[in-house]
Design an enzyme around this catalytic site. Structure first.
Site, PDB file in Angstrom:
ATOM      1  N   THR A 142     -86.187  27.330 -19.763  1.00  0.00           N
ATOM      2  CA  THR A 142     -85.952  28.317 -20.683  1.00  0.00           C
ATOM      3  C   THR A 142     -87.285  28.826 -21.148  1.00  0.00           C
ATOM      4  O   THR A 142     -88.337  28.352 -21.091  1.00  0.00           O
ATOM      5  CB  THR A 142     -84.988  27.902 -21.920  1.00  0.00           C
ATOM      6  OG1 THR A 142     -85.925  27.042 -22.850  1.00  0.00           O
ATOM      7  CG2 THR A 142     -84.015  27.222 -21.601  1.00  0.00           C
ATOM      8  N   ASP A 146     -86.989  19.838 -27.121  1.00  0.00           N
ATOM      9  CA  ASP A 146     -88.351  19.362 -27.383  1.00  0.00           C
ATOM     10  C   ASP A 146     -88.462  18.443 -28.847  1.00  0.00           C
ATOM     11  O   ASP A 146     -89.395  17.894 -28.891  1.00  0.00           O
ATOM     12  CB  ASP A 146     -89.482  20.518 -27.509  1.00  0.00           C
ATOM     13  CG  ASP A 146     -89.152  21.507 -28.823  1.00  0.00           C
ATOM     14  OD1 ASP A 146     -87.993  21.941 -28.789  1.00  0.00           O
ATOM     15  OD2 ASP A 146     -90.081  21.638 -29.757  1.00  0.00           O
ATOM     16  N   GLU A 169     -73.464  28.610 -21.102  1.00  0.00           N
ATOM     17  CA  GLU A 169     -74.716  28.128 -21.979  1.00  0.00           C
ATOM     18  C   GLU A 169     -74.426  28.623 -23.075  1.00  0.00           C
ATOM     19  O   GLU A 169     -74.454  29.756 -23.604  1.00  0.00           O
ATOM     20  CB  GLU A 169     -75.927  28.806 -21.355  1.00  0.00           C
ATOM     21  CG  GLU A 169     -77.226  28.383 -21.961  1.00  0.00           C
ATOM     22  CD  GLU A 169     -78.422  28.934 -21.734  1.00  0.00           C
ATOM     23  OE1 GLU A 169     -79.595  28.336 -22.106  1.00  0.00           O
ATOM     24  OE2 GLU A 169     -78.582  30.041 -21.188  1.00  0.00           O
ATOM     25  N   ASP A 219     -80.822  24.926 -32.546  1.00  0.00           N
ATOM     26  CA  ASP A 219     -81.406  24.766 -33.841  1.00  0.00           C
ATOM     27  C   ASP A 219     -81.449  23.393 -34.032  1.00  0.00           C
ATOM     28  O   ASP A 219     -80.231  22.691 -34.278  1.00  0.00           O
ATOM     29  CB  ASP A 219     -80.960  25.587 -34.866  1.00  0.00           C
ATOM     30  CG  ASP A 219     -81.518  25.823 -36.214  1.00  0.00           C
ATOM     31  OD1 ASP A 219     -82.268  25.052 -36.454  1.00  0.00           O
ATOM     32  OD2 ASP A 219     -81.620  26.639 -36.633  1.00  0.00           O
ATOM     33  N   ASP A 265     -70.120  34.378 -31.529  1.00  0.00           N
ATOM     34  CA  ASP A 265     -70.340  32.984 -32.196  1.00  0.00           C
ATOM     35  C   ASP A 265     -69.801  32.016 -31.512  1.00  0.00           C
ATOM     36  O   ASP A 265     -68.457  31.977 -31.216  1.00  0.00           O
ATOM     37  CB  ASP A 265     -69.868  33.294 -33.625  1.00  0.00           C
ATOM     38  CG  ASP A 265     -70.363  31.908 -34.406  1.00  0.00           C
ATOM     39  OD1 ASP A 265     -70.883  30.962 -33.982  1.00  0.00           O
ATOM     40  OD2 ASP A 265     -70.508  32.066 -35.577  1.00  0.00           O
ATOM     41  N   TYR A 305     -88.265  28.805 -24.383  1.00  0.00           N
ATOM     42  CA  TYR A 305     -88.741  27.943 -25.341  1.00  0.00           C
ATOM     43  C   TYR A 305     -89.316  26.725 -24.574  1.00  0.00           C
ATOM     44  O   TYR A 305     -90.340  26.151 -24.948  1.00  0.00           O
ATOM     45  CB  TYR A 305     -87.541  27.447 -26.223  1.00  0.00           C
ATOM     46  CG  TYR A 305     -87.262  28.606 -27.511  1.00  0.00           C
ATOM     47  CD1 TYR A 305     -88.349  28.738 -28.352  1.00  0.00           C
ATOM     48  CD2 TYR A 305     -86.197  29.056 -27.486  1.00  0.00           C
ATOM     49  CE1 TYR A 305     -88.186  29.896 -29.408  1.00  0.00           C
ATOM     50  CE2 TYR A 305     -85.984  29.747 -28.595  1.00  0.00           C
ATOM     51  CZ  TYR A 305     -86.990  30.119 -29.465  1.00  0.00           C
ATOM     52  OH  TYR A 305     -86.543  30.809 -30.580  1.00  0.00           O
ATOM     53  N   GLU A 306     -88.619  26.450 -23.551  1.00  0.00           N
ATOM     54  CA  GLU A 306     -89.082  25.082 -22.995  1.00  0.00           C
ATOM     55  C   GLU A 306     -90.566  25.329 -22.212  1.00  0.00           C
ATOM     56  O   GLU A 306     -91.363  24.588 -22.446  1.00  0.00           O
ATOM     57  CB  GLU A 306     -88.164  24.576 -21.688  1.00  0.00           C
ATOM     58  CG  GLU A 306     -88.597  23.591 -20.983  1.00  0.00           C
ATOM     59  CD  GLU A 306     -87.571  23.251 -19.947  1.00  0.00           C
ATOM     60  OE1 GLU A 306     -87.667  22.174 -19.216  1.00  0.00           O
ATOM     61  OE2 GLU A 306     -86.494  24.001 -20.032  1.00  0.00           O
TER      62      GLU A 306
END
Length: 212
Positions: free
Chosen positions: A191, A154, A44, A118, A96, A193-194
């Site tokens: 997640t 989203d 991921e 992002d 990174d 955020y989800e």
């Protein structure tokens, strides 16, 4: 995103080096040795606080998972989840992702997840989106033929631009949902955020694509 500095993060990451792999470039081509098995390897990119990668590892014990997160102040939260879960099939990398080819050999990764990346909404920033063609080229270098990318967001604009980018790159779209939580898709793991955006009424978009 403003991140709070956590001066103790380095020490904690070093303390749990069996979960957070230092110098991952030394493991390139050897990740199955790190896990001690020949199970598929899923990664991921942008694992955040680790809910998705940890719950996926719990749900799929016969798959090896690696969560990649560049921010130390965020990955320590993921580390807490991994420590609590105490399962052998998940590792974390504090690196990174633009350098991902330094850490994985050609075909070493079986599947790649991009969750709530992002969106970089301004046109001039399109090249920074993790589904832009230059990133797809990077992923293609570490995935095998028919290697998969699974993507969730989203952000409608990001989803539309990602569909375009992935299609133009010549990848095969095998699954597309414009409203994941109201679809018949089974086994979705959210997640942080989800869950937040879904609770606010936001639609969740999801796709699966394969290199050919």
């Amino acid at each position: 995103m403003r991140l709070r500095n956590k001066p103790w993060a380095d020490e904690k990451l070093s303390e749990f080096s069996h979960f957070v792999i230092a110098n991952p470039e030394e493991q390139k081509g050897k990740w199955r040795d790190v896990f001690g098995n020949d199970n598929p390897l899923y990664i991921e990119v942008g694992s955040g606080k680790g809910r998705f990668i940890t719950e996926m590892a719990k749900a799929h014990p016969n798959v090896n998972f690696i969560g990649i997160e560049v921010y130390k102040s965020v990955i320590v939260a993921a580390l807490d989840r991994v420590i609590e879960a105490d399962i052998p099939n998940v590792k974390l990398l504090n690196v990174d992702a633009t350098n991902i080819r330094d850490y994985f050999a050609k075909g070493e990764v079986d599947r790649l997840y991009l969750n709530f990346s992002d969106p970089w909404p301004k046109t001039r920033h399109a090249k920074r989106r993790l589904t832009y063609k230059t990133f797809l080229s990077i992923y293609e270098d570490i995935l095998p033929s028919n290697g998969e990318i699974h993507f969730k967001t989203d952000n409608q604009g990001l989803f539309e631009s990602s569909l375009k980018s992935i299609s133009e790159y010549g990848m095969l779209l095998s699954y597309v949902s414009l409203d994941l939580h109201n679809s018949d898709f089974e086994g979705n793991i959210m997640t942080e955020y989800e869950e937040k955006f879904s609770n606010l009424g936001s639609r969740i978009y999801r796709m699966e694509a394969k290199f050919q």
